[in-house]
Design a protein around this motif. Sequence first.
Motif, PDB file in Angstrom:
ATOM      1  N   ASP A 161       1.789   5.960  11.894  1.00 15.63           N
ATOM      2  CA  ASP A 161       2.328   7.065  11.092  1.00 15.63           C
ATOM      3  C   ASP A 161       3.704   6.726  10.520  1.00 15.63           C
ATOM      4  OD1 ASP A 161       0.078   8.594  11.569  1.00 15.63           O
ATOM      5  OD2 ASP A 161       0.949   9.659  13.274  1.00 15.63           O
ATOM      6  N   LEU A 162       4.455   5.877  11.222  1.00 12.62           N
ATOM      7  CA  LEU A 162       5.788   5.495  10.753  1.00 12.62           C
ATOM      8  C   LEU A 162       5.723   4.661   9.476  1.00 12.62           C
ATOM      9  CD1 LEU A 162       7.486   4.562  14.143  1.00 12.62           C
ATOM     10  CD2 LEU A 162       7.725   6.688  12.840  1.00 12.62           C
ATOM     11  N   ASP A 163       4.553   4.076   9.201  1.00  6.73           N
ATOM     12  CA  ASP A 163       4.415   3.230   8.018  1.00  6.73           C
ATOM     13  C   ASP A 163       4.092   4.027   6.754  1.00  6.73           C
ATOM     14  OD1 ASP A 163       4.835   0.919   9.553  1.00  6.73           O
ATOM     15  OD2 ASP A 163       2.727   0.879  10.146  1.00  6.73           O
ATOM     16  N   ALA A 164       4.039   5.331   6.884  1.00  7.20           N
ATOM     17  CA  ALA A 164       3.718   6.167   5.722  1.00  7.20           C
ATOM     18  C   ALA A 164       4.809   6.120   4.657  1.00  7.20           C
ATOM     19  CB  ALA A 164       3.488   7.613   6.168  1.00  7.20           C
ATOM     20  N   GLU A 165       5.998   5.648   5.029  1.00  8.87           N
ATOM     21  CA  GLU A 165       7.117   5.603   4.077  1.00  8.87           C
ATOM     22  C   GLU A 165       6.967   4.502   3.033  1.00  8.87           C
ATOM     23  OE1 GLU A 165      10.854   3.919   5.515  1.00  8.87           O
ATOM     24  OE2 GLU A 165       9.853   3.468   7.406  1.00  8.87           O
ATOM     25  N   PHE A 166       6.069   3.540   3.263  1.00  9.93           N
ATOM     26  CA  PHE A 166       5.949   2.411   2.352  1.00  9.93           C
ATOM     27  C   PHE A 166       5.061   2.739   1.163  1.00  9.93           C
ATOM     28  CE2 PHE A 166       7.029   0.527   6.454  1.00  9.93           C
ATOM     29  CZ  PHE A 166       8.133  -0.240   6.086  1.00  9.93           C
ATOM     30  N   ASN A 167       5.483   2.239  -0.001  1.00 10.73           N
ATOM     31  CA  ASN A 167       4.707   2.451  -1.224  1.00 10.73           C
ATOM     32  C   ASN A 167       3.578   1.431  -1.357  1.00 10.73           C
ATOM     33  OD1 ASN A 167       7.938   2.757  -2.170  1.00 10.73           O
ATOM     34  ND2 ASN A 167       6.626   4.541  -2.497  1.00 10.73           N
ATOM     35  N   LYS A 187      -2.365   5.733   3.373  1.00 10.06           N
ATOM     36  CA  LYS A 187      -2.175   7.074   2.833  1.00 10.06           C
ATOM     37  C   LYS A 187      -2.565   7.096   1.351  1.00 10.06           C
ATOM     38  CE  LYS A 187      -0.418   8.429   6.739  1.00 10.06           C
ATOM     39  NZ  LYS A 187      -1.190   9.313   7.654  1.00 10.06           N
ATOM     40  N   SER A 189      -1.015   8.056  -1.103  1.00  8.67           N
ATOM     41  CA  SER A 189       0.125   7.707  -1.964  1.00  8.67           C
ATOM     42  C   SER A 189       0.435   6.211  -1.950  1.00  8.67           C
ATOM     43  CB  SER A 189       1.366   8.470  -1.506  1.00  8.67           C
ATOM     44  OG  SER A 189       1.681   8.146  -0.154  1.00  8.67           O
ATOM     45  N   GLN A 190      -0.227   5.458  -1.069  1.00  5.80           N
ATOM     46  CA  GLN A 190       0.065   4.038  -0.938  1.00  5.80           C
ATOM     47  C   GLN A 190      -0.907   3.175  -1.736  1.00  5.80           C
ATOM     48  OE1 GLN A 190      -0.129   3.915   3.420  1.00  5.80           O
ATOM     49  NE2 GLN A 190       2.091   3.637   3.503  1.00  5.80           N
ATOM     50  N   LYS A 275       9.206   0.369  -1.683  1.00  6.98           N
ATOM     51  CA  LYS A 275       9.300  -0.202  -0.340  1.00  6.98           C
ATOM     52  C   LYS A 275       7.963  -0.881  -0.044  1.00  6.98           C
ATOM     53  CE  LYS A 275      11.523   1.900   2.918  1.00  6.98           C
ATOM     54  NZ  LYS A 275      11.945   2.879   3.956  1.00  6.98           N
TER      55      LYS A 275
END
Length: 303
Positions: A161-167, A187, A189-190, A275
Amino acid sequence: MNFQVENSINEPVVLSEHFGVKLYIKREDKIHPFVSGNKYRKLKYNLLKAKSLGHDTLLTFGGAFSNHIAAVAYAGKMYGFKTVGIIRGEELKGRIKDNKTLSFAKSNGMQFEFVSREVYREKANSELINGLKDFFEDFYLIPEGGTNDLAIKGCEEILTDLDAEFNFICSAVGTGGTISGLINCSKPSQQVLGFPALKGDFLKEDISKFVTKKNWTLITDYHFGGYAKINQELIAFINKFNAENSIPLDPVYTGKMMFGIFNLINKGFFKKGSKILAIHTGGLQGIVSMNSVLKKKNLPIIE
């Protein structure tokens, strides 16, 4: 059988910030010294199933420098399985001692059957599989490269879940199992970018069998001529990358992926503020064997 991965392994390490783009790497290669990266992920549920079905032998396929062959041999020994490797290339039968990968697999108890490249191409043929069952009796079959539904299930656990910040999520691609798992757990969005180590467009069809999402692309410009093909430019990049980051890359998969990512950053492929998370899928055992080939060709080695 304990297949837990420490959380610290899953923490991405920042590599660089260039042109307003941040690049991170996830060190899956540090999961285990011999069954590392995507091989660990792919074998996890396959070994559990083999054990639950009462099998005592694992049979699989691979080439002379196969990370998969080395990983299956060690994992088999570690978890109490006999192992059989169907190896591409009859000429390798008398050269096991000269091959680091095969020597390692043999030292961990793997039995080999060397076959011609023509026979090897039939590795998914039911007639060949049935013939192997007649010869080796009962075994649990693991496909070349380890890719099947259970392997993909294991690879779906690479991202947290912490990797959701990456594009962007980037991965080297061999048989397509690892990227399929990454696509499935990504996700919406990724964007998942795959860097094939082989030439050809057949991988798109293979990957499409395991995924339903459309948020992925294969970047086919960085195979350097095909599987296990390298040149001095790639060697120089791998050595410079290791010198600057203390992170080794292999020349067949992760080296090509990382070369491609940096090249795309320099070309402006990624928007400012992006990112990127690169997955280090392991494969470092093959460096020794590759260096022996490079020495014979009087080329620089991977340091």
